[in-house]
Design a protein around this motif. Structure first.
Motif, PDB file in Angstrom:
ATOM      1  N   ARG A 209       0.883  -1.183   0.000  1.00  0.00           N
ATOM      2  CA  ARG A 209       0.000   0.000   0.000  1.00  0.00           C
ATOM      3  C   ARG A 209       0.905   1.213   0.000  1.00  0.00           C
TER       4      ARG A 209
ATOM      5  N   GLN B  50     -15.132   9.282  -0.824  1.00  0.00           N
ATOM      6  CA  GLN B  50     -14.559   9.040   0.513  1.00  0.00           C
ATOM      7  C   GLN B  50     -14.332  10.370   1.235  1.00  0.00           C
TER       8      GLN B  50
ATOM      9  N   PHE C 207     -19.030  14.371   8.204  1.00  0.00           N
ATOM     10  CA  PHE C 207     -18.801  14.233   9.647  1.00  0.00           C
ATOM     11  C   PHE C 207     -18.198  15.521  10.215  1.00  0.00           C
TER      12      PHE C 207
ATOM     13  N   GLY D 185      -5.357   5.650   7.384  1.00  0.00           N
ATOM     14  CA  GLY D 185      -5.993   4.337   7.426  1.00  0.00           C
ATOM     15  C   GLY D 185      -5.399   3.426   6.363  1.00  0.00           C
ATOM     16  N   PHE D 186      -5.278   3.952   5.169  1.00  0.00           N
ATOM     17  CA  PHE D 186      -4.778   3.187   4.028  1.00  0.00           C
ATOM     18  C   PHE D 186      -3.388   2.618   4.285  1.00  0.00           C
TER      19      PHE D 186
ATOM     20  N   ARG E 269      -2.041   1.972   7.199  1.00  0.00           N
ATOM     21  CA  ARG E 269      -1.875   1.283   8.466  1.00  0.00           C
ATOM     22  C   ARG E 269      -1.610  -0.200   8.277  1.00  0.00           C
TER      23      ARG E 269
ATOM     24  N   PHE F  56     -13.891   2.160   2.853  1.00  0.00           N
ATOM     25  CA  PHE F  56     -12.547   2.697   3.081  1.00  0.00           C
ATOM     26  C   PHE F  56     -11.590   1.557   3.413  1.00  0.00           C
ATOM     27  N   LYS F  57     -10.463   1.493   2.753  1.00  0.00           N
ATOM     28  CA  LYS F  57      -9.450   0.503   3.131  1.00  0.00           C
ATOM     29  C   LYS F  57      -8.720   0.989   4.369  1.00  0.00           C
ATOM     30  N   GLY F  58      -8.590   0.125   5.343  1.00  0.00           N
ATOM     31  CA  GLY F  58      -7.769   0.446   6.526  1.00  0.00           C
ATOM     32  C   GLY F  58      -8.501   1.193   7.624  1.00  0.00           C
ATOM     33  N   ILE F  59      -9.724   1.667   7.360  1.00  0.00           N
ATOM     34  CA  ILE F  59     -10.467   2.351   8.419  1.00  0.00           C
ATOM     35  C   ILE F  59     -11.422   1.327   9.038  1.00  0.00           C
ATOM     36  N   THR F  60     -11.328   1.170  10.358  1.00  0.00           N
ATOM     37  CA  THR F  60     -12.156   0.149  11.008  1.00  0.00           C
ATOM     38  C   THR F  60     -13.530   0.728  11.364  1.00  0.00           C
TER      39      THR F  60
ATOM     40  N   ASP G 108     -13.128   3.128  14.067  1.00  0.00           N
ATOM     41  CA  ASP G 108     -12.605   4.419  13.582  1.00  0.00           C
ATOM     42  C   ASP G 108     -13.736   5.254  12.982  1.00  0.00           C
ATOM     43  N   LEU G 109     -14.580   4.587  12.187  1.00  0.00           N
ATOM     44  CA  LEU G 109     -15.642   5.321  11.493  1.00  0.00           C
ATOM     45  C   LEU G 109     -16.643   5.898  12.491  1.00  0.00           C
TER      46      LEU G 109
ATOM     47  N   GLU H 198     -12.411  -3.816   8.990  1.00  0.00           N
ATOM     48  CA  GLU H 198     -12.268  -2.652   8.125  1.00  0.00           C
ATOM     49  C   GLU H 198     -13.562  -2.413   7.357  1.00  0.00           C
TER      50      GLU H 198
END
Ligand SMILES: Nc1ncnc2c1ncn2[C@@H]1O[C@H](COP(=O)(O)OP(=O)(O)O)[C@@H](O)[C@H]1O
Ligand SMILES: [Mg+2]
Lengths: 307, 242
Positions: A218, A283, A290, A304-305, A307, B89-93, B96-97, B129
């Protein structure tokens, strides 16, 4: 050793590792400055002084060994050869990593040539972080790791590597040879910015029946930075191979992804995926609903990407 | 109060979608927007959230013109929107959201509480995720939970029933009713679901880019012909034909 300490805590939880009394060897500006072996992990200097031999005994279970390398002076060109010998059935975590701290206009380089010999049924988790700190102008921090792994029957190696900033140039070469039932998992996280350049080359050969490799890279290319991803998976037996290169480009980043697959057996099941693009607009929009700003949203998505 | 005055919006190709639409949403209560597919309901929600700007018309929040405010600014004023098509989203749990939705750190108990409202078990989901590995129904529920995590003034849920099983659906209705009882936020729920229409204070029918009916539940509901696609006639799966 102030800057070294700062680098050590950036590349690992050094204080925790040290307080746990784990086996370690610290390399500073091309010299080994501190070394500790434990009952199950022996760290021995090679006779010609070129690096270390690290022996992990079969009795090792969940132990850690840390071998960070730091450079805090200009014009150092450090080349080190480390070999890891993992005995049958051993289970160990190896924490490596390299940090370079130089001022504006200075250059320094570290090349770690690592070989891993995993005996039958052994299990290794390898964690590695690369960072560069100090000046931002006309620096040349170079980290060029070469890693060769030999996985004997039913052994398992998981490599987690990350480079999160400040390394001007890196060429990472990783070669793997897998015997029957061996598994190799590689997770790479890469962020380049400014004029940084990062080249990754994976070359994995699956020789044994039921061997498996899973490579996931990544990366985020920001600024004017440039990245190259090459992966070659060769399947010579009934085996599974997967390579995934997923990149986000912001600003004027450039990414060149070239995955390659060679199958020499009809039951070799090999897959590659490569995706390059900017952050999906939806995204950013979702996170903005939010209350995040556009920049905050982008930052969260990248964090996040990677991580 | 949110007021939309003479909102017009056309697609980039120039096809008019919202046609001089005007609407008022009170500070409390539950209004359901219903109407045929393609009628412009999601477009209306996106206009309110600031994801798209109207070509013409004005949006007022408590008497203040917010037409020129962007998504972030409107979110900060308390407008929340649970998308019809959630984003992955990749990597966002999941955790997290929910935290990003709430805008501050949340503890285990809150994670558990939010997920249970949408019928998910926190233990199974919080560390997953929000990526392609989740099913449509799962991601939809997580989307709703992330919006429930916010303290909002106006919350829009866009077809919250999609992909949700009967059992979780009862919990969701309960969450909407709880929000209604608390009287902290008003809800605008885009839905075709009879069970949701049943808990509405007000029903607004949007068809072909305009409001064609707007009144109390008792006034509007009888005029919508109902049908039951489920042979058992179980109410949660009963839809409404317009
Ligand atoms: N960005 C867009 N470009 C083109 N057509 C669009 C766009 N957004 C919405 N539409 C069209 O507008 C119409 C209304 O859509 P939508 O608001 O999603 O309806 P509903 O939510 O009531 O089903 C549909 O025909 C849809 O295809
Ligand atoms: Mg819709």
């Amino acid at each position: 050793m102030n800057e070294t300490n700062a680098l050590l805590s950036l590349i690992s939880d050094w204080d925790v590792l040290k307080s746990e009394g784990c086996a370690h060897s610290i390399r500073e500006n091309g010299r080994s400055v501190e070394r500790l072996s434990t009952k199950n992990i022996e760290i021995r200097a090679k006779e010609d002084g070129s690096g270390l031999d690290i022996y992990v005994a079969a009795a090792a279970r969940g132990e850690k060994v840390a071998i960070p390398a730091c450079i805090t002076a200009a014009h150092i060109d450090d080349l080190v050869y480390n070999d890891f010998h993992i005995a049958e059935g051993a289970d160990v975590t190896i924490i490596a990593g390299c940090g370079i701290h130089v001022k504006n206009g200075e250059e320094a380089r570290h090349s770690g040539i690592h070989r891993f010999f995993l005996a039958r049924g052994s299990k290794v988790r390898y964690e590695e972080k690369h960072v560069g700190t100090g000046g931002k102008k006309d620096t040349r921090r170079v980290i060029d790791p070469v890693t060769e792994v030999f996985l004997d029957e039913d052994s398992f190696l998981e490599m987690d590597t990350s480079q999160i900033g400040g390394v001007d140039s890196t060429t990472r070469e990783t070669r793997g040879h897998l015997a029957r039932g061996a598994r190799l998992v590689i997770r790479e996280h890469l962020l380049t910015d400014g004029n940084e350049k990062a080249v990754t080359k994976f070359d994995v050969t699956l020789d044994g029946e039921d061997s498996a490799v899973d490579l996931v890279s990544r990366s985020v290319a920001r600024g004017e930075s440039y990245q190259e991803y090459h992966s070659t998976i060769t399947g010579n037996a009934p085996c599974t191979g997967h390579s995934e290169c997923d990149s986000i480009i912001t600003e004027h980043g450039r990414v060149n992804a070239c995955p390659a697959l060679y199958a020499a057996h009809q039951d070799a099941s090999l897959i590659h995926e490569a995706a390059i693009g900017k952050i999906a607009g939806e995204q950013i929009m979702k996170l903005r609903t939010f209350g995040l700003s556009e920049e905050e949203a982008e930052q969260k998505i990248i964090e996040g990407f990677l991580r | 109060m949110l007021e939309l005055e003479n909102i017009c919006w056309s697609t980039p190709e120039g096809v008019p979608i919202l046609k001089d639409l005007s609407l008022r949403i009170e500070d409390t209560g539950l209004a359901v927007v219903t109407g045929p597919n393609g009628g412009g309901k999601t477009t209306l929600a996106r206009i309110i959230a600031g994801l798209i700007s109207p070509d013409r018309g004005t949006i007022l929040l408590d008497g203040v013109d917010i037409t020129a405010l962007d998504v972030t600014q409107r979110a900060r004023l308390g407008i929340s929107y649970a998308f019809q098509q959630p984003v992955r989203f990749k990597g966002i749990t999941v955790r997290d959201l929910l935290e990003l939705g709430s805008g501050r750190p949340i503890d285990e108990a809150q994670v558990c509480n939010l997920l249970s409202k949408v019928g998910l078990c926190a233990r199974d989901y919080k560390d997953r995720e929000v990526n392609a590995s989740l099913s449509g129904g799962e991601i939809k529920r997580i989307e709703i939970a992330s919006v429930l995590a916010r303290s909002s003034k106006l919350v829009i849920f866009d077809e919250p029933e999609a992909g949700i099983d009967l059992w979780s659906f009862n919990g969701l209705i309960e969450a909407f009713e709880e929000m209604k009882r608390e009287r902290k936020a008003s809800q605008l729920i885009i839905s075709h679901q009879e069970r949701i229409l049943q808990v509405a204070d007000r029903i607004i029918v949007v068809e072909n880019g305009s409001v064609v009916k707007d009144g109390s539940r008792d006034e509007v509901l009888p005029s919508l012909a109902t049908f039951s696609p489920c042979p058992m006639g179980r109410d949660a799966v009963t839809g409404v034909r317009l």
